[in-house]
Write an enzyme that holds these catalytic residues in place. Structure first.
Site, PDB file in Angstrom:
ATOM      1  N   LYS A  11       0.822  -1.222   0.000  1.00  0.00           N
ATOM      2  CA  LYS A  11       0.000   0.000   0.000  1.00  0.00           C
ATOM      3  C   LYS A  11       0.859   1.278   0.000  1.00  0.00           C
ATOM      4  O   LYS A  11       2.074   1.220   0.267  1.00  0.00           O
ATOM      5  CB  LYS A  11      -0.938  -0.040   1.217  1.00  0.00           C
ATOM      6  CG  LYS A  11      -1.983  -1.159   1.138  1.00  0.00           C
ATOM      7  CD  LYS A  11      -2.955  -1.095   2.327  1.00  0.00           C
ATOM      8  CE  LYS A  11      -4.011  -2.175   2.225  1.00  0.00           C
ATOM      9  NZ  LYS A  11      -4.999  -2.071   3.355  1.00  0.00           N
ATOM     10  N   TYR A  51     -12.450  -1.986  -3.712  1.00  0.00           N
ATOM     11  CA  TYR A  51     -12.950  -2.094  -2.335  1.00  0.00           C
ATOM     12  C   TYR A  51     -14.474  -1.989  -2.259  1.00  0.00           C
ATOM     13  O   TYR A  51     -15.020  -1.713  -1.186  1.00  0.00           O
ATOM     14  CB  TYR A  51     -12.297  -1.028  -1.456  1.00  0.00           C
ATOM     15  CG  TYR A  51     -10.904  -1.412  -0.976  1.00  0.00           C
ATOM     16  CD1 TYR A  51     -10.711  -2.514  -0.138  1.00  0.00           C
ATOM     17  CD2 TYR A  51      -9.790  -0.662  -1.334  1.00  0.00           C
ATOM     18  CE1 TYR A  51      -9.447  -2.861   0.316  1.00  0.00           C
ATOM     19  CE2 TYR A  51      -8.519  -1.000  -0.876  1.00  0.00           C
ATOM     20  CZ  TYR A  51      -8.356  -2.101  -0.044  1.00  0.00           C
ATOM     21  OH  TYR A  51      -7.110  -2.446   0.418  1.00  0.00           O
ATOM     22  N   PHE A  59     -15.511   3.580   6.910  1.00  0.00           N
ATOM     23  CA  PHE A  59     -14.127   3.922   6.546  1.00  0.00           C
ATOM     24  C   PHE A  59     -13.887   3.938   5.034  1.00  0.00           C
ATOM     25  O   PHE A  59     -12.786   4.234   4.588  1.00  0.00           O
ATOM     26  CB  PHE A  59     -13.145   2.958   7.228  1.00  0.00           C
ATOM     27  CG  PHE A  59     -13.334   1.487   6.885  1.00  0.00           C
ATOM     28  CD1 PHE A  59     -12.860   0.959   5.697  1.00  0.00           C
ATOM     29  CD2 PHE A  59     -13.986   0.640   7.766  1.00  0.00           C
ATOM     30  CE1 PHE A  59     -13.018  -0.388   5.382  1.00  0.00           C
ATOM     31  CE2 PHE A  59     -14.154  -0.711   7.467  1.00  0.00           C
ATOM     32  CZ  PHE A  59     -13.673  -1.225   6.268  1.00  0.00           C
ATOM     33  N   ARG A  87      -2.126 -14.278   4.731  1.00  0.00           N
ATOM     34  CA  ARG A  87      -2.907 -13.631   5.806  1.00  0.00           C
ATOM     35  C   ARG A  87      -2.146 -13.749   7.140  1.00  0.00           C
ATOM     36  O   ARG A  87      -2.128 -12.808   7.937  1.00  0.00           O
ATOM     37  CB  ARG A  87      -4.295 -14.251   5.913  1.00  0.00           C
ATOM     38  CG  ARG A  87      -5.210 -14.023   4.720  1.00  0.00           C
ATOM     39  CD  ARG A  87      -5.636 -12.592   4.483  1.00  0.00           C
ATOM     40  NE  ARG A  87      -6.236 -11.971   5.628  1.00  0.00           N
ATOM     41  CZ  ARG A  87      -6.895 -10.801   5.594  1.00  0.00           C
ATOM     42  NH1 ARG A  87      -7.034 -10.132   4.439  1.00  0.00           N
ATOM     43  NH2 ARG A  87      -7.399 -10.266   6.675  1.00  0.00           N
ATOM     44  N   THR A  93      -5.622  -6.736  10.911  1.00  0.00           N
ATOM     45  CA  THR A  93      -5.902  -5.476  10.205  1.00  0.00           C
ATOM     46  C   THR A  93      -5.382  -4.276  10.985  1.00  0.00           C
ATOM     47  O   THR A  93      -4.758  -3.374  10.416  1.00  0.00           O
ATOM     48  CB  THR A  93      -7.433  -5.332   9.993  1.00  0.00           C
ATOM     49  OG1 THR A  93      -7.923  -6.513   9.367  1.00  0.00           O
ATOM     50  CG2 THR A  93      -7.755  -4.111   9.151  1.00  0.00           C
ATOM     51  N   ASN A 114      -2.056   0.322   6.684  1.00  0.00           N
ATOM     52  CA  ASN A 114      -1.525  -0.911   7.277  1.00  0.00           C
ATOM     53  C   ASN A 114      -0.670  -1.724   6.295  1.00  0.00           C
ATOM     54  O   ASN A 114      -0.569  -2.941   6.412  1.00  0.00           O
ATOM     55  CB  ASN A 114      -2.654  -1.731   7.901  1.00  0.00           C
ATOM     56  CG  ASN A 114      -3.714  -2.130   6.907  1.00  0.00           C
ATOM     57  OD1 ASN A 114      -3.575  -1.856   5.708  1.00  0.00           O
ATOM     58  ND2 ASN A 114      -4.758  -2.777   7.362  1.00  0.00           N
ATOM     59  N   HIS A 117      -2.325  -5.325   1.521  1.00  0.00           N
ATOM     60  CA  HIS A 117      -3.610  -6.005   1.307  1.00  0.00           C
ATOM     61  C   HIS A 117      -3.299  -7.454   0.946  1.00  0.00           C
ATOM     62  O   HIS A 117      -2.327  -7.724   0.245  1.00  0.00           O
ATOM     63  CB  HIS A 117      -4.387  -5.376   0.141  1.00  0.00           C
ATOM     64  CG  HIS A 117      -5.510  -6.260  -0.347  1.00  0.00           C
ATOM     65  ND1 HIS A 117      -6.763  -6.245   0.226  1.00  0.00           N
ATOM     66  CD2 HIS A 117      -5.555  -7.219  -1.315  1.00  0.00           C
ATOM     67  CE1 HIS A 117      -7.532  -7.151  -0.375  1.00  0.00           C
ATOM     68  NE2 HIS A 117      -6.825  -7.756  -1.325  1.00  0.00           N
ATOM     69  N   GLU A 128      -9.453 -10.794  -7.721  1.00  0.00           N
ATOM     70  CA  GLU A 128      -8.581  -9.640  -7.501  1.00  0.00           C
ATOM     71  C   GLU A 128      -7.368  -9.664  -8.434  1.00  0.00           C
ATOM     72  O   GLU A 128      -6.968  -8.624  -8.975  1.00  0.00           O
ATOM     73  CB  GLU A 128      -8.153  -9.594  -6.029  1.00  0.00           C
ATOM     74  CG  GLU A 128      -9.325  -9.269  -5.105  1.00  0.00           C
ATOM     75  CD  GLU A 128      -8.984  -9.343  -3.621  1.00  0.00           C
ATOM     76  OE1 GLU A 128      -7.833  -9.679  -3.264  1.00  0.00           O
ATOM     77  OE2 GLU A 128      -9.889  -9.049  -2.812  1.00  0.00           O
TER      78      GLU A 128
HETATM   79  N1  UDP Z   1      -9.794  -0.320   7.235  1.00  0.00           N
HETATM   80  C1  UDP Z   1      -9.903   0.906   7.865  1.00  0.00           C
HETATM   81  N2  UDP Z   1     -10.615   0.983   9.037  1.00  0.00           N
HETATM   82  C2  UDP Z   1     -11.220  -0.107   9.595  1.00  0.00           C
HETATM   83  C3  UDP Z   1     -11.115  -1.347   8.945  1.00  0.00           C
HETATM   84  C4  UDP Z   1     -10.390  -1.425   7.766  1.00  0.00           C
HETATM   85  O1  UDP Z   1      -9.367   1.903   7.393  1.00  0.00           O
HETATM   86  O2  UDP Z   1     -11.855   0.018  10.651  1.00  0.00           O
HETATM   87  C5  UDP Z   1      -9.041  -0.417   5.971  1.00  0.00           C
HETATM   88  C6  UDP Z   1      -7.666  -1.093   6.130  1.00  0.00           C
HETATM   89  O3  UDP Z   1      -6.750  -0.466   5.225  1.00  0.00           O
HETATM   90  C7  UDP Z   1      -7.979  -2.513   5.724  1.00  0.00           C
HETATM   91  C8  UDP Z   1      -8.974  -2.300   4.583  1.00  0.00           C
HETATM   92  O4  UDP Z   1      -9.770  -1.203   5.041  1.00  0.00           O
HETATM   93  O5  UDP Z   1      -6.817  -3.215   5.319  1.00  0.00           O
HETATM   94  C9  UDP Z   1      -9.878  -3.466   4.264  1.00  0.00           C
HETATM   95  O6  UDP Z   1     -10.515  -3.896   5.445  1.00  0.00           O
HETATM   96  P1  UDP Z   1     -10.636  -5.442   5.808  1.00  0.00           P
HETATM   97  O7  UDP Z   1     -11.617  -5.572   6.916  1.00  0.00           O
HETATM   98  O8  UDP Z   1     -10.896  -6.225   4.556  1.00  0.00           O
HETATM   99  O9  UDP Z   1      -9.179  -5.781   6.406  1.00  0.00           O
HETATM  100  P2  UDP Z   1      -7.984  -6.676   5.813  1.00  0.00           P
HETATM  101  O10 UDP Z   1      -8.608  -7.827   5.047  1.00  0.00           O
HETATM  102  O11 UDP Z   1      -7.144  -5.777   4.923  1.00  0.00           O
HETATM  103  O12 UDP Z   1      -7.215  -7.136   7.026  1.00  0.00           O
HETATM  104 MG    MG Z   2      -9.987  -7.752   3.518  1.00  0.00          MG
END
Ligand code: UDP
Ligand code: MG
Length: 140
Positions: A11, A51, A59, A87, A93, A114, A117, A128
């Site tokens: 990212k 997304y 968010f 993962r 996350t 973070n 992805h 994807e």
């Molecule tokens: N995100 C955020 N706030 C939140 C949860 C997620 O900004 O409370 C962002 C973060 O960059 C995250 C992405 O949205 O990686 C996608 O969320 P997801 O729940 O799919 O998390 P991931 O699969 O990336 O762990």
């Molecule tokens: Mg995700």
């Protein structure tokens, strides 16, 4: 466990801090091969569509803005159980909850910024990677 492919994004917070190689070293030293990779700057439309599943979440707009704030590196990673392995390597996350040694614990700035992805299922991985790569660009 079979050889799988998963989709990954380094990212903008990580490309800004010149962490592409450090993150790739975590993948490569843990049995994931980078079988496709390119650096690009997503458009707003591209990030919104990518997304889309989160469109109703509070968010979403901030996330899209963050994802277009700088270049990203999109990748396909290949290895034994690649989806789950990636993962695990990524960590939770929210970096505050991420386990020691995970990419997000090591590098993430915040729950939003973070660093990586990773696809959450083999089915989503296929969708994807097709969004960013032609089949001929993925070379195992
Ligand atoms: N995100 C955020 N706030 C939140 C949860 C997620 O900004 O409370 C962002 C973060 O960059 C995250 C992405 O949205 O990686 C996608 O969320 P997801 O729940 O799919 O998390 P991931 O699969 O990336 O762990
Ligand atoms: Mg995700």
């Amino acid at each position: 466990m079979a050889i799988e492919r998963t989709f990954s994004i380094i990212k903008p917070d990580a490309t800004r801090r010149n962490l592409t190689g450090a993150i790739n070293a975590v993948f490569e030293s843990n049995g994931l091969r980078i079988v496709a990779q390119k650096r690009l700057w997503m458009s707003v439309a591209q990030a919104k569509k990518f997304y889309e599943v989160h469109a109703a979440r509070p968010f979403y707009n901030d996330l899209v803005e963050f994802m277009v704030s700088g270049p990203v590196v999109v990748q396909v990673l290949e290895g034994e159980g690649a989806v789950a392995k990636n993962r695990d390597l990524m960590g939770a996350t929210n970096p505050a909850n991420a386990a020691e040694g995970t990419i997000r614990k090591l590098f993430a700035e915040s729950i939003e910024a973070n660093s990586v992805h990773g696809s959450d299922s083999a089915e989503n991985a296929a969708v994807e990677m097709a969004y960013f790569f032609a089949g001929t660009e993925i070379v195992g």
